[in-house]
Scaffold this active site. Sequence first.
Site, PDB file in Angstrom:
ATOM      1  N   LYS A 255       0.810  -1.215   0.000  1.00  0.00           N
ATOM      2  CA  LYS A 255       0.000   0.000   0.000  1.00  0.00           C
ATOM      3  C   LYS A 255       0.850   1.275   0.000  1.00  0.00           C
ATOM      4  O   LYS A 255       0.448   2.296  -0.542  1.00  0.00           O
ATOM      5  CB  LYS A 255      -0.938   0.019   1.208  1.00  0.00           C
ATOM      6  N   GLU A 277      -9.942   6.228   2.365  1.00  0.00           N
ATOM      7  CA  GLU A 277     -10.816   5.211   2.944  1.00  0.00           C
ATOM      8  C   GLU A 277      -9.927   4.029   3.333  1.00  0.00           C
ATOM      9  O   GLU A 277      -8.829   3.887   2.817  1.00  0.00           O
ATOM     10  CB  GLU A 277     -11.841   4.749   1.908  1.00  0.00           C
ATOM     11  N   SER A 544       1.901  -9.742  -0.972  1.00  0.00           N
ATOM     12  CA  SER A 544       1.507  -8.336  -0.848  1.00  0.00           C
ATOM     13  C   SER A 544       1.665  -7.754   0.552  1.00  0.00           C
ATOM     14  O   SER A 544       1.805  -6.544   0.704  1.00  0.00           O
ATOM     15  CB  SER A 544       0.062  -8.160  -1.327  1.00  0.00           C
TER      16      SER A 544
HETATM   17  C1  LIG Z   1      -5.148  -4.136   0.795  1.00  0.00           C
HETATM   18  C2  LIG Z   1      -4.428  -5.390   0.621  1.00  0.00           C
HETATM   19  C3  LIG Z   1      -4.720  -6.263  -0.455  1.00  0.00           C
HETATM   20  C4  LIG Z   1      -5.842  -6.065  -1.399  1.00  0.00           C
HETATM   21  O1  LIG Z   1      -5.814  -4.893  -2.133  1.00  0.00           O
HETATM   22  P1  LIG Z   1      -5.469  -4.877  -3.681  1.00  0.00           P
HETATM   23  O2  LIG Z   1      -5.776  -3.488  -4.064  1.00  0.00           O
HETATM   24  O3  LIG Z   1      -6.310  -5.889  -4.358  1.00  0.00           O
HETATM   25  O4  LIG Z   1      -4.024  -5.179  -3.801  1.00  0.00           O
HETATM   26  C5  LIG Z   1      -3.935  -7.378  -0.608  1.00  0.00           C
HETATM   27  N1  LIG Z   1      -2.938  -7.661   0.245  1.00  0.00           N
HETATM   28  C6  LIG Z   1      -2.644  -6.852   1.284  1.00  0.00           C
HETATM   29  C7  LIG Z   1      -1.524  -7.237   2.200  1.00  0.00           C
HETATM   30  C8  LIG Z   1      -3.374  -5.700   1.515  1.00  0.00           C
HETATM   31  O5  LIG Z   1      -3.075  -4.919   2.556  1.00  0.00           O
END
Ligand SMILES: *Cc1c(COP(=O)(O)O)cnc(C)c1O
Length: 571
Positions: A255, A277, A544
Amino acid sequence: MLKILAKLFRLSYVPLIAPSTSDARIETLGRIADSFIYVVSRMGVTGSSATGTLNAALPELCARVKKHAGANKPIAVGFGVATRDHFTSVSSIADGVVIGSKVINVVMEAPAGKAGAAIEEYCASILYEDPNENSIHKESKKDNTSIQNSSDNTIENGTNGVTPIKKSEDFILPSHFGEFGGQYVPESLFDCLIELEREFIKCKDSPEFWAEYESYYPYMGRPSQLQYADRLTEYAGGAKIWLKREDLNHTGSHKINNALGQVLIAKRLGKTHVIAETGAGQHGVATATACAKLNLSCTVYMGAEDVRRQALNVFRMKILGAKVVAVESGTKTLRDAVMEAMRVWVTQLDTTHYCIGSAIGPHPFPTIVRTFQSVIGRETRQQMQAAKNKLPDAIVACVGGGSNCVGMFSPFIEDKNVRLLGAEAGGDGVETLRHSATLSQGSKGVLHGVRTYLLQDRHGQVQDTHSVSAGLDYPGVGPELASWKDSGRAKFIAIDDTQCFEGFRILSEKEGIIPALESAHAVYAAIELAKTLDADKDIVVSLSGRGDKDVGTVAEMLPELGPKINWDLRF
Ligand SMILES: *Cc1c(COP(=O)(O)O)cnc(C)c1O
């Protein structure tokens, strides 16, 4: 498009003009208005302001509209007109007055069966100083017919050819991905989105901007590592699995790539305040962090239900100096937080940037978010080339709104030999209604200003979603992903809560990495894919985020999900 449809059904096209609408756009809207222009008296949403006052700048706004739209285009003013005082002052500067919400309120507050009488009385109180003196019946009837006639005439006699509603130069970047994308927003947001797009284009093409962005790489923890997962590969028994370690970024997920970039743009736009948000709180924390570092004030909108579930992240945001507002409307989750952030943005466009957290929302947001997140895929390309002198054979990412996925996939779109696999949240299973598998199970529609796939019922009502991972729990998805689904360039599958837990457990036990529950969906999908491929193939998983935030959820859900995968951690 709208204008063509209006003509087809013999309706009049009535454009809205808001205080934020630019002179140039007023000119365009004046040209295409069939009958009259609707001037929105103030920023914000509809709603009567019986106790409130009218916007003091209204005469100036009306004069500006007359000047640029053409003096002979009638204008009607609405939004916040509720009393006779409002009515008389508006009618002195405009050709028509629109009262909307107040009428609805009068109807709603009237005793059963008395709504008609209440409206009659209300109309009289607006039209006449002394409501009892005049016969309202006759007057209002006459008024109605005259409105009817004049709009009929305009359509019949209108000689204006069909003009495109949006001049092509308004969209400098492509605003659509196939049939998806676009800007389904209130008029008041239109010029602001153009302002944002212009500034974004300047930044995108400016080496100084990118030098500034990259100067924060050490702070963000970039570049993130690409690591070969030997024990996970051995476990799957097929293709080699690599991990793109976005979980090691500052604040614990991908993020920050987007939040920092957008806050830098906000600064260049001269904004002093940033709103965002957040669902689970990851984007809220990343935005609060970027605002602290770059010295902007920050307010984060979060569904009240999420505030309760993610108390730790709420506290992190507060520690970082941000204000957190609990949104009590609707399902009190992420989708209501997005709605509320957009609503608030409209009322403070001058000072405020809305930092959206995923590849969603109206153009240009999906493109902006993709641009900042594509660092994931670009680095992966280089790192794989350096390690193996080739591109990966497949890439896997989880999909919530789609930002880590679009960031990972987009640099590989032209490389047709690279398979792209997105893992959505299957929740309790796609055969139940409790899931968030928007691309595998959804249908086309419009949500939060963009046309894309959504989870909706047959009346177009957005469905409640579920996933054990809060970050994937969203009923829409980025428009670019929707176009990849339809073109077949990427494939999207649903991974349910139990499978997610299995991915979570295996990565923790085999690699010593506790992943975010979101990322665990991608891990599970990658293991299944690896099983079907030869050992000389390479799969990269976008990891992620890290799982510290999810340890509580895992403990809570283990009694239910643990037995299904034979996982028991009781003392
Ligand atoms: C917010 C989040 C996601 C999902 O958001 P995308 O916009 O689909 O990437 C995935 N993994 C993590 C660790 C997140 O914090």
